[in-house]
Design a protein around this motif. Structure first.
Motif, PDB file in Angstrom:
ATOM      1  N   TYR A  86       0.831  -1.201   0.000  1.00  0.00           N
ATOM      2  CA  TYR A  86       0.000   0.000   0.000  1.00  0.00           C
ATOM      3  C   TYR A  86       0.870   1.259   0.000  1.00  0.00           C
ATOM      4  O   TYR A  86       0.603   2.201  -0.744  1.00  0.00           O
ATOM      5  CB  TYR A  86      -0.937  -0.013   1.211  1.00  0.00           C
ATOM      6  CG  TYR A  86      -1.650   1.308   1.416  1.00  0.00           C
ATOM      7  CD1 TYR A  86      -2.759   1.638   0.646  1.00  0.00           C
ATOM      8  CD2 TYR A  86      -1.192   2.225   2.355  1.00  0.00           C
ATOM      9  CE1 TYR A  86      -3.398   2.855   0.811  1.00  0.00           C
ATOM     10  CE2 TYR A  86      -1.819   3.435   2.526  1.00  0.00           C
ATOM     11  CZ  TYR A  86      -2.927   3.756   1.755  1.00  0.00           C
ATOM     12  OH  TYR A  86      -3.545   4.956   1.922  1.00  0.00           O
ATOM     13  N   GLU A  87       1.913   1.256   0.847  1.00  0.00           N
ATOM     14  CA  GLU A  87       2.785   2.432   0.945  1.00  0.00           C
ATOM     15  C   GLU A  87       3.503   2.702  -0.373  1.00  0.00           C
ATOM     16  O   GLU A  87       3.671   3.858  -0.787  1.00  0.00           O
ATOM     17  CB  GLU A  87       3.792   2.250   2.079  1.00  0.00           C
ATOM     18  CG  GLU A  87       3.168   2.363   3.451  1.00  0.00           C
ATOM     19  CD  GLU A  87       4.186   2.184   4.559  1.00  0.00           C
ATOM     20  OE1 GLU A  87       5.401   2.284   4.294  1.00  0.00           O
ATOM     21  OE2 GLU A  87       3.753   1.927   5.692  1.00  0.00           O
ATOM     22  N   ALA A  88       3.961   1.649  -1.060  1.00  0.00           N
ATOM     23  CA  ALA A  88       4.656   1.814  -2.339  1.00  0.00           C
ATOM     24  C   ALA A  88       3.722   2.398  -3.394  1.00  0.00           C
ATOM     25  O   ALA A  88       4.099   3.307  -4.140  1.00  0.00           O
ATOM     26  CB  ALA A  88       5.221   0.473  -2.801  1.00  0.00           C
ATOM     27  N   ASN A 108       1.487   9.596  -5.306  1.00  0.00           N
ATOM     28  CA  ASN A 108       1.781  10.970  -4.882  1.00  0.00           C
ATOM     29  C   ASN A 108       2.869  11.624  -5.726  1.00  0.00           C
ATOM     30  O   ASN A 108       2.929  12.849  -5.822  1.00  0.00           O
ATOM     31  CB  ASN A 108       2.203  11.002  -3.410  1.00  0.00           C
ATOM     32  CG  ASN A 108       1.034  10.813  -2.474  1.00  0.00           C
ATOM     33  OD1 ASN A 108      -0.116  11.010  -2.846  1.00  0.00           O
ATOM     34  ND2 ASN A 108       1.332  10.415  -1.254  1.00  0.00           N
ATOM     35  N   ASN A 109       3.757  10.835  -6.304  1.00  0.00           N
ATOM     36  CA  ASN A 109       4.885  11.384  -7.069  1.00  0.00           C
ATOM     37  C   ASN A 109       4.763  11.140  -8.561  1.00  0.00           C
ATOM     38  O   ASN A 109       5.731  11.287  -9.299  1.00  0.00           O
ATOM     39  CB  ASN A 109       6.197  10.769  -6.544  1.00  0.00           C
ATOM     40  CG  ASN A 109       6.484  11.209  -5.134  1.00  0.00           C
ATOM     41  OD1 ASN A 109       6.764  12.378  -4.886  1.00  0.00           O
ATOM     42  ND2 ASN A 109       6.386  10.286  -4.189  1.00  0.00           N
ATOM     43  N   TRP A 110       3.568  10.780  -9.020  1.00  0.00           N
ATOM     44  CA  TRP A 110       3.364  10.426 -10.418  1.00  0.00           C
ATOM     45  C   TRP A 110       3.699  11.570 -11.374  1.00  0.00           C
ATOM     46  O   TRP A 110       4.385  11.359 -12.381  1.00  0.00           O
ATOM     47  CB  TRP A 110       1.925   9.960 -10.623  1.00  0.00           C
ATOM     48  CG  TRP A 110       1.730   9.369 -11.991  1.00  0.00           C
ATOM     49  CD1 TRP A 110       1.091   9.934 -13.049  1.00  0.00           C
ATOM     50  CD2 TRP A 110       2.216   8.102 -12.421  1.00  0.00           C
ATOM     51  NE1 TRP A 110       1.128   9.095 -14.130  1.00  0.00           N
ATOM     52  CE2 TRP A 110       1.831   7.945 -13.770  1.00  0.00           C
ATOM     53  CE3 TRP A 110       2.944   7.085 -11.817  1.00  0.00           C
ATOM     54  CZ2 TRP A 110       2.150   6.830 -14.510  1.00  0.00           C
ATOM     55  CZ3 TRP A 110       3.256   5.961 -12.563  1.00  0.00           C
ATOM     56  CH2 TRP A 110       2.851   5.848 -13.886  1.00  0.00           C
TER      57      TRP A 110
END
Length: 123
Positions: free
Chosen positions: A2-4, A10-12
């Motif tokens: 989930y974190e990955a 968020n950084n897409w």
């Protein structure tokens, strides 16, 4: 997992920008190396006991960084300048100007050959 996925989401936009512009670097290692000298200097200045000591440290640091910015070997340059200053008349301002780090009249052996240095770093 989930974190990955959340991190990637968020950084897409940043990842897309990086992939679209080949001039961008994926890491900030180059900028980290560029400020390394400043960080070390700042840590050293913490131990100055007086304002005069801190000013002397900052002056010396600034002088060495100016030497490096002019593609000179700091140790060779300082040795050369100190040796030359022993023979210069006090009133000979032109000769003092010739000893400044950005002077074009400095001997070539003081200069760092950037291309040669980069090749040696890769070995």
């Amino acid at each position: 997992m989930y974190e990955a996925i959340h991190y990637a989401d968020n950084n897409w936009s940043g990842l897309c920008t990086y992939l679209e512009d080949g001039r961008l670097e994926i890491s900030n290692a180059r900028s980290e190396r560029a400020i390394k000298d400043f960080v070390i200097g700042r840590k050293n200045w913490l131990f100055n006991k007086t304002e005069r000591g801190a000013q002397a440290s900052a002056d010396a640091y600034s002088f060495v960084m100016t030497i490096k910015a002019n593609n000179l070997n700091p140790q060779k340059y300082i040795e050369y300048v100190l040796t030359e200053m022993m023979t210069v008349e006090k009133a000979d301002l032109n000769r003092y100007r010739e000893l400044l780090p950005y002077s074009e009249s400095l001997p070539d052996y003081l200069r760092i050959n950037c291309k040669k240095a980069k090749l040696e770093d890769k070995k």
